[in-house]
Design a protein around this motif. Structure first.
Motif, PDB file in Angstrom:
ATOM      1  N   SER A  90       0.861  -1.183   0.000  1.00 20.45           N
ATOM      2  CA  SER A  90       0.000   0.000   0.000  1.00 20.45           C
ATOM      3  C   SER A  90       0.898   1.234   0.000  1.00 20.45           C
ATOM      4  CB  SER A  90      -0.879  -0.024   1.259  1.00 20.45           C
ATOM      5  OG  SER A  90      -1.145   1.283   1.715  1.00 20.45           O
ATOM      6  N   THR A  91       0.615   2.188  -0.872  1.00 17.83           N
ATOM      7  CA  THR A  91       1.441   3.410  -0.910  1.00 17.83           C
ATOM      8  C   THR A  91       1.322   4.170   0.414  1.00 17.83           C
ATOM      9  OG1 THR A  91      -0.350   4.611  -1.993  1.00 17.83           O
ATOM     10  CG2 THR A  91       1.354   3.687  -3.428  1.00 17.83           C
ATOM     11  N   GLN A 114      -1.128  -1.980  -6.345  1.00 16.11           N
ATOM     12  CA  GLN A 114      -1.086  -2.237  -4.903  1.00 16.11           C
ATOM     13  C   GLN A 114      -1.645  -3.637  -4.656  1.00 16.11           C
ATOM     14  OE1 GLN A 114      -1.710   1.684  -2.369  1.00 16.11           O
ATOM     15  NE2 GLN A 114      -3.486   1.288  -3.643  1.00 16.11           N
ATOM     16  N   ARG A 118      -5.550  -0.140   0.684  1.00 18.17           N
ATOM     17  CA  ARG A 118      -6.472  -0.046   1.821  1.00 18.17           C
ATOM     18  C   ARG A 118      -7.506   1.059   1.646  1.00 18.17           C
ATOM     19  NH1 ARG A 118      -4.453   1.762   6.169  1.00 18.17           N
ATOM     20  NH2 ARG A 118      -2.346   2.345   5.565  1.00 18.17           N
ATOM     21  N   GLY A 119      -8.726   0.762   2.100  1.00 13.49           N
ATOM     22  CA  GLY A 119      -9.757   1.775   2.254  1.00 13.49           C
ATOM     23  C   GLY A 119      -9.842   2.106   3.734  1.00 13.49           C
ATOM     24  N   ARG A 120     -10.943   2.756   4.145  1.00 11.83           N
ATOM     25  CA  ARG A 120     -11.110   3.042   5.578  1.00 11.83           C
ATOM     26  C   ARG A 120     -11.560   1.772   6.301  1.00 11.83           C
ATOM     27  NH1 ARG A 120     -15.559   7.047   5.826  1.00 11.83           N
ATOM     28  NH2 ARG A 120     -16.198   5.864   4.024  1.00 11.83           N
ATOM     29  N   ARG A 123     -11.095  -1.814   5.148  1.00  9.95           N
ATOM     30  CA  ARG A 123     -11.647  -2.268   3.871  1.00  9.95           C
ATOM     31  C   ARG A 123     -10.544  -2.255   2.819  1.00  9.95           C
ATOM     32  NH1 ARG A 123     -17.185   0.860   5.004  1.00  9.95           N
ATOM     33  NH2 ARG A 123     -15.898   2.695   4.760  1.00  9.95           N
ATOM     34  N   TRP A 125      -8.840  -1.756  -1.168  1.00 16.60           N
ATOM     35  CA  TRP A 125      -8.939  -0.878  -2.334  1.00 16.60           C
ATOM     36  C   TRP A 125      -8.304  -1.596  -3.522  1.00 16.60           C
ATOM     37  CZ3 TRP A 125     -11.830   3.047  -3.653  1.00 16.60           C
ATOM     38  CH2 TRP A 125     -11.514   3.727  -4.823  1.00 16.60           C
ATOM     39  N   TYR A 126      -9.102  -1.911  -4.509  1.00 20.68           N
ATOM     40  CA  TYR A 126      -8.672  -2.654  -5.687  1.00 20.68           C
ATOM     41  C   TYR A 126      -7.803  -1.746  -6.568  1.00 20.68           C
ATOM     42  CZ  TYR A 126      -9.212  -5.020 -10.165  1.00 20.68           C
ATOM     43  OH  TYR A 126      -8.973  -5.619 -11.363  1.00 20.68           O
ATOM     44  N   ASN A 177     -15.361  10.990   1.558  1.00 22.79           N
ATOM     45  CA  ASN A 177     -14.058  10.759   0.925  1.00 22.79           C
ATOM     46  C   ASN A 177     -14.116  10.180  -0.476  1.00 22.79           C
ATOM     47  OD1 ASN A 177     -15.015   8.278   1.862  1.00 22.79           O
ATOM     48  ND2 ASN A 177     -12.965   7.418   1.881  1.00 22.79           N
ATOM     49  N   LYS A 185     -18.329   5.215  -8.040  1.00 26.41           N
ATOM     50  CA  LYS A 185     -17.104   5.717  -7.421  1.00 26.41           C
ATOM     51  C   LYS A 185     -15.905   5.628  -8.371  1.00 26.41           C
ATOM     52  CE  LYS A 185     -14.684   4.904  -3.024  1.00 26.41           C
ATOM     53  NZ  LYS A 185     -14.946   4.621  -1.604  1.00 26.41           N
ATOM     54  N   GLY A 188     -11.231   7.240  -4.298  1.00 26.51           N
ATOM     55  CA  GLY A 188     -11.353   7.085  -2.853  1.00 26.51           C
ATOM     56  C   GLY A 188     -10.158   7.760  -2.196  1.00 26.51           C
ATOM     57  N   ASN A 210      -9.478   5.526 -10.252  1.00 25.79           N
ATOM     58  CA  ASN A 210      -9.667   4.549 -11.340  1.00 25.79           C
ATOM     59  C   ASN A 210      -9.568   5.313 -12.651  1.00 25.79           C
ATOM     60  OD1 ASN A 210     -10.300   2.678  -9.350  1.00 25.79           O
ATOM     61  ND2 ASN A 210     -12.499   3.070  -9.509  1.00 25.79           N
ATOM     62  N   ALA A 226     -18.568   0.822  -8.983  1.00 24.83           N
ATOM     63  CA  ALA A 226     -17.334   1.523  -9.359  1.00 24.83           C
ATOM     64  C   ALA A 226     -17.328   1.844 -10.850  1.00 24.83           C
ATOM     65  CB  ALA A 226     -16.128   0.641  -9.031  1.00 24.83           C
TER      66      ALA A 226
HETATM   67  C1  BT5 Z   1     -11.718   4.598   0.363  1.00 23.90           C
HETATM   68  O1  BT5 Z   1     -12.119   3.832   1.423  1.00 23.90           O
HETATM   69  O2  BT5 Z   1     -12.409   4.933  -0.558  1.00 23.90           O
HETATM   70  C2  BT5 Z   1     -10.241   5.005   0.413  1.00 23.90           C
HETATM   71  C3  BT5 Z   1      -9.447   4.401  -0.704  1.00 23.90           C
HETATM   72  C4  BT5 Z   1      -8.039   4.932  -0.723  1.00 23.90           C
HETATM   73  C5  BT5 Z   1      -7.173   4.218  -1.716  1.00 23.90           C
HETATM   74  C6  BT5 Z   1      -5.811   4.839  -1.815  1.00 23.90           C
HETATM   75  S1  BT5 Z   1      -4.884   4.203  -3.131  1.00 23.90           S
HETATM   76  C7  BT5 Z   1      -3.435   4.924  -2.553  1.00 23.90           C
HETATM   77  C8  BT5 Z   1      -3.468   4.809  -1.047  1.00 23.90           C
HETATM   78  N1  BT5 Z   1      -2.892   3.580  -0.579  1.00 23.90           N
HETATM   79  C9  BT5 Z   1      -3.800   2.776   0.022  1.00 23.90           C
HETATM   80  O3  BT5 Z   1      -3.560   1.644   0.492  1.00 23.90           O
HETATM   81  N2  BT5 Z   1      -4.990   3.389   0.024  1.00 23.90           N
HETATM   82  C10 BT5 Z   1      -4.923   4.701  -0.582  1.00 23.90           C
HETATM   83  P1  BT5 Z   1     -13.622   3.432   1.712  1.00 23.90           P
HETATM   84  O4  BT5 Z   1     -14.489   4.651   1.706  1.00 23.90           O
HETATM   85  O5  BT5 Z   1     -13.545   2.637   2.940  1.00 23.90           O
HETATM   86  O6  BT5 Z   1     -14.045   2.557   0.487  1.00 23.90           O
HETATM   87  C11 BT5 Z   1     -13.587   1.242   0.335  1.00 23.90           C
HETATM   88  C12 BT5 Z   1     -14.654   0.481  -0.460  1.00 23.90           C
HETATM   89  O7  BT5 Z   1     -14.667   0.949  -1.827  1.00 23.90           O
HETATM   90  C13 BT5 Z   1     -14.380  -1.010  -0.563  1.00 23.90           C
HETATM   91  O8  BT5 Z   1     -14.925  -1.691   0.541  1.00 23.90           O
HETATM   92  C14 BT5 Z   1     -15.077  -1.386  -1.881  1.00 23.90           C
HETATM   93  O9  BT5 Z   1     -16.460  -1.560  -1.671  1.00 23.90           O
HETATM   94  C15 BT5 Z   1     -14.923  -0.142  -2.722  1.00 23.90           C
HETATM   95  N3  BT5 Z   1     -13.768  -0.239  -3.640  1.00 23.90           N
HETATM   96  C16 BT5 Z   1     -12.613  -0.949  -3.505  1.00 23.90           C
HETATM   97  N4  BT5 Z   1     -11.785  -0.715  -4.527  1.00 23.90           N
HETATM   98  C17 BT5 Z   1     -12.419   0.145  -5.352  1.00 23.90           C
HETATM   99  C18 BT5 Z   1     -12.080   0.769  -6.584  1.00 23.90           C
HETATM  100  N5  BT5 Z   1     -10.905   0.594  -7.184  1.00 23.90           N
HETATM  101  N6  BT5 Z   1     -12.998   1.605  -7.127  1.00 23.90           N
HETATM  102  C19 BT5 Z   1     -14.181   1.847  -6.560  1.00 23.90           C
HETATM  103  N7  BT5 Z   1     -14.567   1.283  -5.403  1.00 23.90           N
HETATM  104  C20 BT5 Z   1     -13.689   0.454  -4.791  1.00 23.90           C
END
Ligand code: BT5
Length: 320
Positions: A90-91, A114, A118-120, A123, A125-126, A177, A185, A188, A210, A226
């Motif tokens: 993860s960056t 990655q 990671r998301g929040r 969760r 992040w693809y 966010n 979306k 994120g 994306n 997404a």
């Molecule tokens: C976010 O969390 O939206 C924050 C994402 C942040 C990603 C960046 S990438 C660079 C940096 N390094 C990291 O490791 N993270 C940051 P949240 O609001 O919790 O949303 C997460 C949810 O979004 C997941 O549970 C999925 O349902 C959905 N999701 C996952 N990957 C996605 C994608 N590529 N596009 C759209 N939705 C996605």
């Protein structure tokens, strides 16, 4: 030497240039020329080799390599130190380590892929290879720790400006966010911080955009929610242009906050919001309820009108 070879090839991109010639011009052995060209090809530059004629430069790399980022950068603080990974967990993890070790403000971490983005709230992040911008920015803001939550809103305003300028895709900000395009979306943001009682050590703003995914690139779990900028705009989007635009706009919003406080940025956030004015379901940290999203306050909390009165939500998720 690698950069010098690349520059020579770029300058002569309309003709072949022999290994012999390169080695004489740059005073380097033929074997070294061959090794550097192999490395440039591995880095994604398209260089054609002909057994008799030599080499010709065909295409820039599509990768977000530090040298290329530097060449396109218009921001002066953000991006002054660049850490690049072809793949990484993860960056944000890497940026937090660098920040804890004292890296300068404006340091960025960029990856093509990655493995455990990671998301929040744990969760995921693809983040597939080469299809998006997976970026973390280290800031050392001079404001109080309780103000840090607003960095997410600040970042959303900057990123939204950059995306709309580069792609014309017509995106909007969803509290707290996300950036959405046609209801799905595309961005994120994950803000993480280290602070003492009264001062911030660092804030890492993690940004996932994306960019060039197609419908079939998304895993099933998020396929319906997404989208990518390419899907929204109907054409491929140059990642480098978007990355440098994001850094420039982030620098602009950050400097506005430092000189004038958060008020002007919150006002812009409201004008770009797709949450305000909507009936929303709130999944708060300790409660769930529905109501009309009417405003955000000076702390960036969402204000929801319910039959019981105005509820203030500082963290959590809303669905529209
Ligand atoms: C976010 O969390 O939206 C924050 C994402 C942040 C990603 C960046 S990438 C660079 C940096 N390094 C990291 O490791 N993270 C940051 P949240 O609001 O919790 O949303 C997460 C949810 O979004 C997941 O549970 C999925 O349902 C959905 N999701 C996952 N990957 C996605 C994608 N590529 N596009 C759209 N939705 C996605």
């Amino acid at each position: 030497m690698r950069t010098a070879i690349l520059e020579l090839l770029k300058k002569n991109s309309d003709q072949y240039i022999s290994g012999e010639n390169i080695s004489q011009l740059l005073k380097v052995s033929r074997t070294a020329v061959w090794k550097h060209i192999r490395a440039l090809k591995q880095a994604g530059y398209e260089i054609e080799a002909h057994p008799r004629l030599g080499y010709v430069f065909r295409q820039m790399t599509e990768r977000l390599l530090p040298g290329e980022i530097k060449a396109h950068l218009t921001s002066s603080v953000l991006g002054r130190e660049i850490h690049y990974f072809s793949e990484i967990d993860s960056t944000n993890n890497a940026a937090k380590k660098l920040a804890a070790d004292g890296c300068p403000e404006g340091t960025i971490v960029v990856a093509e892929e990655q493995l455990t983005g990671r998301g929040r709230l744990a969760r995921g992040w693809y983040s597939p290879f080469g299809k998006g911008i997976w970026l973390s920015v280290v800031l050392r803001p001079p404001f109080a720790p309780m103000e840090a939550a607003k960095c997410t809103l600040m970042a959303a305003v900057g990123i939204n400006r950059a995306i709309n300028a580069v792609t014309g895709a017509g995106c909007g900000i969803k509290w707290p966010n996300d950036i959405l395009c046609k209801g799905r979306k595309v961005v994120g943001i994950l803000t993480e911080m280290s602070a003492e009682m009264d001062a911030i050590n660092y804030v890492v703003i993690g940004i996932g955009v994306n960019v060039n995914m197609e419908e079939q690139d998304f895993p099933e779990e998020i396929a319906a929610t997404a989208t990518s900028l390419a899907m929204a705009a109907g054409c491929r989007i140059p990642r480098m242009k978007l990355l440098t635009a994001i850094l420039a706009e982030l620098e602009n919003v950050y400097s506005t906050v430092k000189t004038s406080g958060f008020a002007p940025i919150l006002a812009e956030w409201k004008s770009q919001s797709i949450t305000l004015g909507q009936q929303v379901a709130v999944n708060g940290i300790d409660r769930n309820f529905t109501g009309l999203a009417v405003d955000i306050d000076a702390d960036g909390a969402l204000l929801i009108k319910t039959p019981q009165g105005i509820e203030r939500v500082l963290a959590g998720d809303v669905s529209i």
